[in-house]
Motif scaffolding. Structure first.
Motif, short mmCIF file in Angstrom:
data_model
loop_
_atom_site.label_atom_id
_atom_site.label_comp_id
_atom_site.label_asym_id
_atom_site.label_seq_id
_atom_site.Cartn_x
_atom_site.Cartn_y
_atom_site.Cartn_z
N UNK A 10 0.82 -1.20 0.00
CA UNK A 10 0.00 0.00 0.00
C UNK A 10 0.86 1.26 0.00
N UNK A 11 1.89 1.29 0.83
CA UNK A 11 2.78 2.45 0.89
C UNK A 11 3.54 2.66 -0.41
N UNK A 12 3.99 1.58 -1.03
CA UNK A 12 4.67 1.71 -2.32
C UNK A 12 3.70 2.24 -3.38
N UNK A 13 2.47 1.79 -3.36
CA UNK A 13 1.46 2.30 -4.29
C UNK A 13 1.19 3.78 -4.07
N UNK A 15 3.29 5.94 -2.82
CA UNK A 15 4.48 6.65 -3.28
C UNK A 15 4.46 6.81 -4.80
N UNK A 16 4.08 5.77 -5.51
CA UNK A 16 4.02 5.83 -6.98
C UNK A 16 2.96 6.84 -7.42
N UNK A 17 1.79 6.78 -6.81
CA UNK A 17 0.71 7.70 -7.17
C UNK A 17 1.12 9.15 -6.88
N UNK A 19 4.12 10.37 -6.73
CA UNK A 19 5.18 10.76 -7.68
C UNK A 19 4.59 11.17 -9.01
N UNK A 20 3.61 10.42 -9.47
CA UNK A 20 2.95 10.75 -10.74
C UNK A 20 2.21 12.09 -10.62
N UNK A 21 1.53 12.30 -9.51
CA UNK A 21 0.82 13.56 -9.29
C UNK A 21 1.81 14.72 -9.25
N UNK A 22 2.96 14.52 -8.61
CA UNK A 22 3.99 15.55 -8.54
C UNK A 22 4.51 15.92 -9.94
N UNK A 23 4.73 14.92 -10.76
CA UNK A 23 5.21 15.17 -12.12
C UNK A 23 4.17 15.96 -12.91
N UNK A 24 2.91 15.60 -12.78
CA UNK A 24 1.84 16.31 -13.49
C UNK A 24 1.75 17.75 -13.03
N UNK A 25 1.82 17.97 -11.73
CA UNK A 25 1.73 19.34 -11.19
C UNK A 25 2.91 20.17 -11.64
N UNK A 26 4.12 19.63 -11.60
CA UNK A 26 5.30 20.37 -12.06
C UNK A 26 5.20 20.71 -13.53
#
Length: 95
Positions: A10-13, A15-17, A19-26
């Motif tokens: 769950x924690x790895x999931x 983290x992945x989600x 990270x993807x949100x961070x990339x989209x926001x940036x």
């Protein structure tokens, strides 16, 4: 599955989600930064134009330019003497 393995998965999931949100926001911020820069340039252009127009309004409404325009239109002051009003009464009355 054991409980710790489920928590780690769950924690790895998460983290992945995230990270993807961070990339989209940036990505959105980087493209909107260009837009913000263009808007700031337009704002400074409009401020400069407003200052120029304010100076033009002040110069065209000055008394010297009004007198010059009136003379160009044919208005003349036939009586060049000054009019002075003298009164012996005070302007304000004490009570």
């Amino acid at each position: 599955m054991k409980k710790p393995a489920l928590i780690i998965t769950f924690l790895i999931g998460v983290i992945v989600v995230l990270s993807i949100v961070r990339v989209v926001v940036y990505n959105r911020l980087s493209t909107s930064g260009v837009l913000v820069g263009e808007l700031e340039e337009q704002i400074s252009l409009y401020k400069t134009q407003n200052a120029i127009l304010a100076e033009e309004v002040l110069s065209s409404s000055s008394l010297t330019s009004i007198v010059a325009r009136a003379q160009d239109l044919g208005f003349t002051n036939k009586d060049k003497s000054l009019l002075v009003i003298k009164t012996s009464r005070p302007l304000a009355v004490k009570r």
